[in-house]
Design a protein around this motif. Structure first.
Motif, short mmCIF file in Angstrom:
data_model
loop_
_atom_site.label_atom_id
_atom_site.label_comp_id
_atom_site.label_asym_id
_atom_site.label_seq_id
_atom_site.Cartn_x
_atom_site.Cartn_y
_atom_site.Cartn_z
N GLU A 170 0.78 -1.38 0.10
CA GLU A 170 -0.22 -0.02 -0.10
C GLU A 170 0.87 1.17 -0.03
O GLU A 170 0.82 2.10 -0.86
CB GLU A 170 -0.78 -0.10 1.26
N TYR B 34 2.42 1.57 -3.47
CA TYR B 34 1.42 2.29 -4.46
C TYR B 34 1.48 3.52 -4.25
O TYR B 34 1.28 4.40 -5.15
CB TYR B 34 0.11 1.17 -4.28
N ARG B 35 0.91 4.20 -2.99
CA ARG B 35 0.87 5.44 -2.77
C ARG B 35 1.79 6.46 -3.07
O ARG B 35 1.72 7.50 -3.77
CB ARG B 35 0.15 5.70 -1.25
#
Length: 237
Positions: free
Chosen positions: A190, A193-194
């Protein structure tokens, strides 16, 4: 009329998914729509002639309805680069040809018109011209579809640089999650990805019109409607 050229960072970046989603969203806002794919390879032979699934998807989101040949005037059966398929078919379009076949549809001045390219920005149209030349000749702002996968940062930045070097504005970009097997459920995934999205937002210097998750096991129309839920129309709409 508000018209845009839709390109991608690569083949299968999700141009048709995003374009059909934007058209579906425009229809929700009560706008007339038109999606064009002037050149398409990888077409299926049908009793009515060659048909391309991407062009059919755009046709389904065009309101009022239009004939298939308006959407996709140059259709080729082999699933290879369009200029190679055109050579094989003995029907090689020029930039002037594409300008001619898009003139009447553009003259309709629908609320939103999208012209989808093939592959990435520099895909050849013939031996001397690129499909990007059509966007340049028509002076269209560009919507860039970024296939979110390993390597997309380089592809996206180079494509954006090429678009601007050709003198066109980047109206916005859309991230399309295509990397198989990545759900970004784990904390590390995550965060990565961010961080990638933040890098794209900084380096592309254009509005993000949405991030489309992986959409599977749906019909093209259902996928378009689902994609619309994750998109925003460009600012001047």
């Amino acid at each position: 009329m508000t018209a845009y050229f839709v390109t991608g960072t690569d083949t299968d970046a999700g141009k048709t998914l995003v374009a059909s989603g934007l058209l579906a969203l425009a229809r929700r806002h009560g706008r007339t729509t038109l999606g064009l794919k002037p050149v398409a390879s990888g077409c299926d032979s049908t009793p009515r002639g060659l048909r391309n699934i991407d062009a059919l998807t755009l046709q389904a989101q065009s309101e009022p309805p239009v004939a298939y040949t308006t959407i996709n005037p140059y259709a080729y059966e082999p699933a290879i680069a369009p200029h190679l398929a055109a050579h094989r078919a003995g029907e090689i379009p020029t930039l002037d040809d594409l300008v001619a076949v898009t003139a009447a549809p553009l003259a309709e001045k629908r609320g939103m018109t999208l012209i989808e390219g093939a592959g990435g920005w520099r895909v050849p149209l013939n031996d001397t011209e690129d499909l990007a030349d059509l966007a340049v000749r028509l002076g269209l702002p560009v919507i860039l579809v970024v296939g979110l996968k390993l390597g997309c940062l380089n592809h996206a930045r180079l494509t954006a640089e090429a678009i601007r070097a050709d003198g066109l504005p980047l109206a916005g970009w859309v991230g399309n999650l295509i990397e198989p097997g990545l759900s970004f459920d784990a904390t590390a995934d995550e965060a990565c990805y961010r961080n990638n999205l933040a890098t794209l937002e900084r380096s592309l210097d254009a509005p993000c019109l949405g991030i489309v998750p992986r959409l599977t096991a749906m019909t093209p129309t259902a996928r378009a409607m689902a994609a619309a839920d994750h998109l925003a129309l460009p600012g001047n709409l």
